[in-house]
Design a protein around this motif. Structure first.
Motif: not given
Length: 874
Positions: A241-243, A247-249
């Motif tokens: 996961s990354y931000q 926005n987080t995806d």
């Protein structure tokens, strides 16, 4: 019967006469009517109409033709069709070079090559001939595409391709030379363009599973290549996961070794990935690097060999188990079109990642060890410290420490399932088949692009979408785009002005279903006549080069399955048996130039003496190069037409089949042609002499009385029927096409040395010669059929010789007599004699008594071989 003499052996006139007769009689034409006969569908991979046959063609078609003629003799109804794989880039390139329309160039070549093929004496059903560039053929290709589109087996998506910015065209991987377009010399870019795809992955499991049913029928090598290309692997999808801002995806990666997840030290993404593009907007160096990544080939093989380079994006993603930050890099070896466009880097246990990490100073942590592994892990020198899931265990892996690789994989699955950051999955190396080509000379894709309705299929009633044939391309983009009469149309849905799709199909599409169309090539109401398909399919014997072992055969298998699911054909596989013929090789001769390049010379330009060679033109030395595949670039090709004119088609056929097993490479030698040619002349001479001997003789005098034969006559009959049995097994069971020629040569020698003492001897030789010619006729059909006709045989209704099992029985056997280990004589004795009779007969052998003067200590009988006496004082 006709009397002939050796002086009449004019192979050129004989071959022309018989070929004309076969064509006039339509000897090899077949129909689709039901028959009581068993059927055989024999097929060679059809040729591309380059304009000239090469020896690879000759070998391929000679193999298929021998088998076709063999099965006709065995009473089968045999179909051997021929067509032309006529679309493709080579025709377009030739058209550019010669300033001629590809259609005109192609059909001229077809006409010439057809004449060349006929000169080989092939038993082809030319009534079934077609060229894949004809609308009558590709109409049904377009029709099937529309059926698959309706079923969701066709879709459109962006694909990464090689783009030449000067010629404004997509390049095949082989057209990219050192990163530049082969024609323009411009630096090639990677570009994403919309393309149509067949969902071949929907059939991946079936394509893989049914390889088992082909075992023993296809070469192991080909099955292995297909298996590896499909590449089914069980693994896990993991989400990092990354931000970015609000926005987080997640970055999703697939791995077959989740047990190494604790060794991840970086993530690599493609230049087109959203994270790379985000970083590029904020860093001009990364933007420049991403632009550079868009240059060069997109082929997997090229990427594997290329130097691995990358840049740190400055972004991070969270490890799915530890939550630790993992740096995200953009790397040139990751393609957006494969998977998610992201991979995880585990440097300690992957050679590519190890190279990359050492280059950029990234962490390298060993996380798999082995109880029986000796030595210390070195993070500077690559070692295969990986192993399998049975023998490895985890180290430096936190919650996974000490678990076996198998148990660690299970544990990772449990952990990511709990967090929602991964799942077990199955993946294939096989990708969906992109069939769009941005080229002119191909089958038009039957789709229309409408401003209001989007992508709309052409109405079936409007098929075929015909390719204009009066076009001379210039190599700068697809000329169809500049032809309003082709492009402009109306939308079938809303009726508003719209544009035709100008992409054409990959030529693999045409070659994927030609075998089925051959069963009903003239049907203009449907793609395949089902009754014809049921009569002929599957292809009983498919013959072609191993270079087509993966893509062509895989696509053909896929097409058969989708056609089956459309109710067009039955069965699950298109080719019941496959023979992958070996390549034809020849020697090379060259001189090295000052710039390091080489100038190659034809064999006829060179004088070879032992291990040295000189150029005839100037007497100066040339280098004797390697034996290599025949090619124009190395001037080591042999023109089949020249050889046929010099020796005849029968000699060429015999040579290509006799010199090496069909599945092995054949090393060409002009001088070796003399052997098969002399054999044919010996057959001619032997038959000529026999015809002179029986001239005017009543046929009743040539009936064999098996009870009244001399030993030598029985020996010749045995040899005749042994040859019949051997060739029947070689062609019908083992596909050993070279050994029958040796057997025929042996039989011919036996016949030639057989002395005639009475009418029964003559009758035995008569039987042997008819068998010889009948068995020879699949290999050398012209001389075989000509001489059979001279012998009074109805060649149209000739059948394979009947095996007489009784002829194989040997009434007597030859045994060696030894005394104290030395051969002292030989004797003939009745087969099945007991040891006492054998020993007594040996002792009575003329001249043997003088060696039996001492005490006989031992008497040894080796059945059917020898009698041995050990004599004291002898």
């Amino acid at each position: 019967m006709t009397s002939i003499s050796l002086d009449n052996y004019d192979f050129a006139s004989i071959e022309r006469k018989l070929q004309a007769q076969w064509e006039a009689d339509k000897r090899y034409h077949t129909n689709n009517e039901p028959t009581d006969k068993p059927t055989r569908y024999m097929l060679s991979m059809f040729p591309y109409p380059s304009g000239k046959l090469h020896m690879g063609h000759v070998r391929n078609y000679a193999i298929t033709d021998v088998l076709s003629r063999y099965y006709r003799l065995k009473g089968y109804e045999v179909m051997q069709p021929m067509g032309w794989d006529a679309f493709g880039l080579p025709a377009e390139n030739a058209a550019i070079a010669n300033q001629v329309a590809p259609a005109k160039w192609t059909y001229q070549n077809i006409e010439h090559m057809k004449g060349q093929l006929k000169s080989l004496g092939l038993s082809v059903d030319w009534s079934r001939e077609f060229a894949t560039c004809s609308p009558e053929y590709y109409r049904w290709e377009q029709w099937l595409f529309l059926q698959l589109y309706k079923k969701g087996l066709v879709y459109k998506k962006l694909a990464t391709v090689n783009w030449d910015p000067v010629d404004n065209t997509v390049l095949a991987n082989e057209q990219v030379v050192d990163g530049r377009g082969w024609r323009s010399g411009a630096l090639v870019e990677k570009r994403d363009i919309p393309m149509y795809y067949f969902k071949i992955t929907e059939y991946a499991d079936e394509l893989l599973e049914e390889l088992k049913n082909l075992e023993g029928h296809w070469p192991k090598q080909v099955l292995s290549m297909q298996h590896n290309w499909i590449g089914k692997s069980h693994g896990m999808e993991l989400d990092f996961s990354y931000q970015i801002g609000e926005n987080t995806d997640v970055l999703r990666v697939f791995t077959t070794r989740p047990d190494t997840v604790m060794g991840v030290s970086y993530l690599a993404v493609a230049a087109e990935h959203p994270l790379a593009q985000y970083a590029a907007k904020h860093n001009p160096d990364i933007a420049q690097f991403c632009a550079e990544c868009k240059q060069g080939s997109v082929a997997e093989a090229d990427l594997a060999k290329a130097e691995k380079v990358g840049m740190d994006t400055g972004l991070f993603a969270k490890h799915p188990i530890t939550g630790a930050d993992v740096p995200v890099w953009v790397a040139n070896y990751v393609l957006m079109s494969y998977g998610s466009g992201a991979v995880m880097g585990v440097p300690a246990h992957d050679e590519r990642d190890f190279e990359f990490a050492n280059k950029y100073g990234l962490a390298i942590t060993q996380v798999i060890d082995f109880k029986d592994k000796t030595g210390q892990y070195d993070d500077k020198v690559w070692q295969d410290w990986y192993g399998d899931k049975e023998s490895g265990f985890c180290i430096n892996s936190g919650v996974l420490d000490a678990l076996s690789s198998k148990d660690a994989t299970k544990k990772v699955g449990e952990l990511v399932a709990q967090s929602g950051l991964g799942q077990a999955t199955t993946q294939y190396r096989l990708r969906d088949w992109g069939v769009s080509r941005q080229r002119y000379w191909g089958c038009p894709i039957p789709m229309i692009n409408c401003e209001y309705c989007g992508t709309v299929p052409v109405d079936e009633a409007d098929l075929p979408v015909v390719l204009p044939t009066n076009v001379i391309p210039d190599g700068r983009g697809n000329p169809l785009k500049n032809m309003p009469e082709f492009v402009n149309t109306l939308c079938p849905k809303c009726g508003q002005p719209a544009e035709r799709e100008t992409d054409t199909f990959d030529t693999f599409v045409e070659s994927s279903w030609y075998a089925q169309r051959f069963t009903s090539p003239t049907d203009d109401t449907q793609m395949i006549t089902r009754a014809a398909a049921d009569k002929w399919l599957a292809v009983d014997q498919y013959v072609g080069g191993v270079e087509h072992a993966v893509l062509h055969l895989l696509y053909a298998r896929f097409f058969h399955k989708v056609m089956r699911d459309e109710g067009l054909v039955g069965g699950n596989e298109p080719f019941a048996n496959l023979l992958a013929q070996g390549m034809v090789l020849a020697g090379t001769f060259y001189r090295e130039n000052g710039d390091g390049s080489k100038t190659y010379y034809f064999p006829h330009e060179v004088d070879v003496q032992g291990q040295t060679a000189t150029l005839k033109a100037d007497g100066q030395p040339v280098v004797i190069g390697k034996i290599e595949k025949m090619s124009k670039s190395k001037n080591n090709g042999v023109d089949p037409q020249e050889i046929i004119e010099q020796y005849g088609a029968d000699t060429v056929r015999l040579y290509t089949l006799f010199t090496a097993p069909a599945d092995q490479t054949l090393e060409w030698s002009d001088s070796a042609l003399k052997g098969p040619h002399n054999f044919i002349k010996k057959v001619w001479r032997t038959v000529s002499e026999h015809l002179s001997a029986i001239d005017g003789l009543d046929d009743t005098k040539l009936i064999i009385n098996k009870d009244n034969l001399s030993k030598v006559a029985k020996d010749l009959r045995r040899k005749t029927h042994e040859t019949i049995a051997k060739i029947d097994a070689s062609l019908g069971e083992h596909l050993a096409l070279n050994t029958p020629v040796s057997a025929l040569m042996e039989l011919c020698n036996e016949i030639a040395s057989f002395d005639i003492n009475d009418e029964q001897d003559l009758a035995v030789r008569h039987e042997a010669i008819i068998a010889l010619l009948t068995l020879l006729s699949p290999y050398a059909p012209h001389v075989g059929e000509h001489l059979l006709a001279a012998m009074g045989i109805d060649v149209v209704n000739a059948t394979f010789p009947t095996l007489d099992e009784t002829a194989l029985v040997n009434d007597t056997i030859t045994m060696v007599v030894q005394i104290n280990g030395k051969v002292r004589g030989k004797m003939e004795i009745a087969a099945g004699s007991d040891n006492a009779t054998i020993i007594a007969t040996a002792k009575e052998l003329e001249g043997i008594d003088k060696f039996l003067t001492g005490e006989i200590k031992k008497e040894i009988v080796v059945p059917n071989k020898l009698v041995s006496f050990v004599v004291a004082g002898a």
